[in-house]
Structure formats: structure tokens, C-alpha cells
Design an enzyme around this catalytic site. Structure first.
Site, short mmCIF file in Angstrom:
data_model
loop_
_atom_site.label_atom_id
_atom_site.label_comp_id
_atom_site.label_asym_id
_atom_site.label_seq_id
_atom_site.Cartn_x
_atom_site.Cartn_y
_atom_site.Cartn_z
N HIS A 7 44.86 -27.41 -4.31
CA HIS A 7 43.82 -27.97 -4.31
C HIS A 7 43.93 -29.54 -4.65
CE1 HIS A 7 39.54 -28.71 -4.78
NE2 HIS A 7 39.80 -29.18 -5.99
N HIS B 49 43.68 -21.76 -6.42
CA HIS B 49 43.08 -23.22 -5.91
C HIS B 49 42.17 -23.59 -6.84
CE1 HIS B 49 42.41 -25.83 -2.34
NE2 HIS B 49 41.29 -25.83 -2.64
N ASN C 112 42.38 -27.44 4.60
CA ASN C 112 42.33 -28.77 5.02
C ASN C 112 42.97 -29.07 6.12
OD1 ASN C 112 42.69 -29.33 1.55
ND2 ASN C 112 40.72 -30.01 2.72
N HIS D 114 37.00 -25.30 0.79
CA HIS D 114 36.68 -25.66 2.22
C HIS D 114 36.97 -24.67 3.45
CE1 HIS D 114 36.02 -29.78 0.88
NE2 HIS D 114 37.16 -30.00 0.23
#
Length: 258
Positions: free
Chosen positions: A171, A146, A40, A68
């Protein structure tokens, strides 16, 4: 050996928090290897070469990730390059990148859960077994798992107890208070937390998150702005002879990022 593992780095405030706090943490705890989840780090979703290098220059040795990591398409080819960036090892074999890296006498494995997660991946328990069988060296192993569900995170840690030095969760961006040593010598924590703005909802702008819940509209959430950030992490002490943990300590710090 001492390993510092940092929770999900959220946007530029998270990167600035790492840059300001990590060098001192490395000195204070005599850290040998620093691992941070960077999925992120680029504007709240994904990673770029620039943001990856920013974190590496700040003192991170290995960047792990999760669902992501492929959000910035231009970065995907870099996963097969020289940057010490991991994607979950239980993605399909044809997926770009790698899920295991050995650096500075430590092997880092990145896995992703399946419960409540948006991406279908292979069984992390089975993949962990295969990876541990294939590892050629004697280095101790830490796992960034995660995952969303606390039960899945704890289950993998108990499943690998005595076979790896640590299983830490990422996460959720929310630190858990369950850091402990399991009976056979594996350190475990349900979630590391994050590096990001303190007064936020998991690093994102609070009003935008609330609005999404009120309207149900699938809007992209901006990274929170503010003056104070947190860096949430654990320090794990590992006996290099047994390759198991002897201690785990939660380390949460704050700083100004303006």
C-alpha cells in the site's frame, strides 16, 4: 518452497518492469509461486482484464489488491471469474470477489488495514482468525496485508506468528528495511515497495504530487514517466512440513523500461 512477493505494480512502467525482471528472478531464486499486488496496475489505479493477463503472462501466479481494486468498474465482475485475483477478505461478504486462494501448494490471503485507510472494513485480526479456522488444506499460508500504518502491519504479523508462513505489507509503495523472521517462524516485512518508475513519488509524477500538496486540490495523479524502473520484493523460503518460514530476503532490482 520459495515464494516471491512483489510490491504494488504501478501503471505500465510497473508492468513492464515485472515483464522484464520477473522471469529472471524466478530462475535465479527457484521461485515456486510469485505473488504481486496489482491494484494500481491499470494507469495507476485499479486493474483490468488486459493488465491482469499481462502480469499473469509475465509470470505472476496470484494478484492481490487493496482499496483501489474496484476503481475500474468494468473489471469488478471479473473478480468472481477464473482469474487468480484477490480483493481484501475483510470487505463485506456481499462484495464481489474472494480474499483467499490456494494455488500450487500455497494459500494466499489478502487483508486490508483500518488505520488511516479510506474504506471501512471488518477487523483484519478477527477475519484472519476465521479464515485460518476455515482453511481445509495443509498448505502454508502467506498474507498480503494492504495497510497504511506500520504498527498495524507489524501487529498483525506478531498476532499471526507461528500460524502463517508470512505477513507482508503493501500500500505505501515504499520498501521497509524490517524484513525478518519472528520468533515462532513467521516472515514479516512492513512494506514490499513497488514496481514502477524509480524517479517518482510512489510511482506517480513527482511534480503533480507536489502540486497537490501545495494547492490542496483533489486532482488525479498521473503515473510517472521515465527510463528507469524498480521492482521491489522479498523471497520467502518455507518449510512445507512445518508450513513456516525459514528465511526472508529483500530483492530489489532495476531495469530500463523504454
Amino acid at each position: 518452497m520459495r515464494v516471491l512477493m512483489v510490491g504494488d505494480v504501478v501503471g505500465s512502467p510497473g508492468r513492464r518492469a515485472v515483464a522484464r525482471l520477473l522471469p529472471e528472478l524466478r530462475r535465479e531464486f527457484s521461485v515456486d509461486v510469485a505473488v504481486a499486488n496489482g491494484e494500481n496496475a491499470a494507469a495507476g489505479r485499479g486493474l483490468t482484464v488486459r493488465t491482469a493477463r499481462e502480469l499473469l503472462d509475465a509470470g505472476v501466479d496470484v494478484l492481490t489488491s487493496g482499496n483501489h481494486i474496484f476503481d475500474v468498474r468494468d473489471f469488478v465482475p471479473s473478480l468472481d471469474g477464473d482469474l487468480p485475483v484477490l480483493r481484501p477478505a475483510n470487505y463485506p461478504d456481499a462484495t464481489p470477489g474472494r480474499g483467499v486462494l490456494t494455488l500450487r501448494g500455497l494459500t494466499v490471503i489478502n487483508l486490508m488495514g483500518r488505520v488511516f485507510m479510506p474504506v471501512p472494513v471488518d477487523d483484519p485480526f478477527r477475519v484472519a482468525d476465521l479464515l485460518l479456522e476455515q482453511l481445509p488444506g495443509p498448505e502454508p499460508v502467506v498474507v498480503d496485508f494492504h495497510a497504511e500504518a506500520s504498527s498495524e502491519k507489524q501487529a498483525l504479523a506478531w498476532y499471526l506468528d507461528g500460524r502463517v508462513a508470512a505477513v507482508v505489507g503493501t500500500h505505501t509503495h515504499t520498501p521497509t528495511a524490517d524484513a525478518r523472521l519472528l520468533p515462532r517462524g513467521t516472515a514479516q516485512v512492513g512494506d514490499l515497495g513497488m514496481a514502477g518508475i524509480r524517479d517518482s513519488i510512489i510511482g506517480d509524477d513527482a511534480e503533480s504530487v507536489i502540486d497537490r500538496f501545495l494547492t490542496g486540490m483533489p486532482t488525479r495523479l498521473p503515473v510517472a514517466s521515465g527510463e528507469e524502473a524498480v521492482l521491489q520484493s522479498v523471497v520467502i523460503e518455507i518449510d512445507e512440513e512445518t508450513r513456516l518460514a525459514t528465511a526472508i530476503q529483500r530483492v530489489d532490482r532495476g531495469c530500463l523500461v523504454v
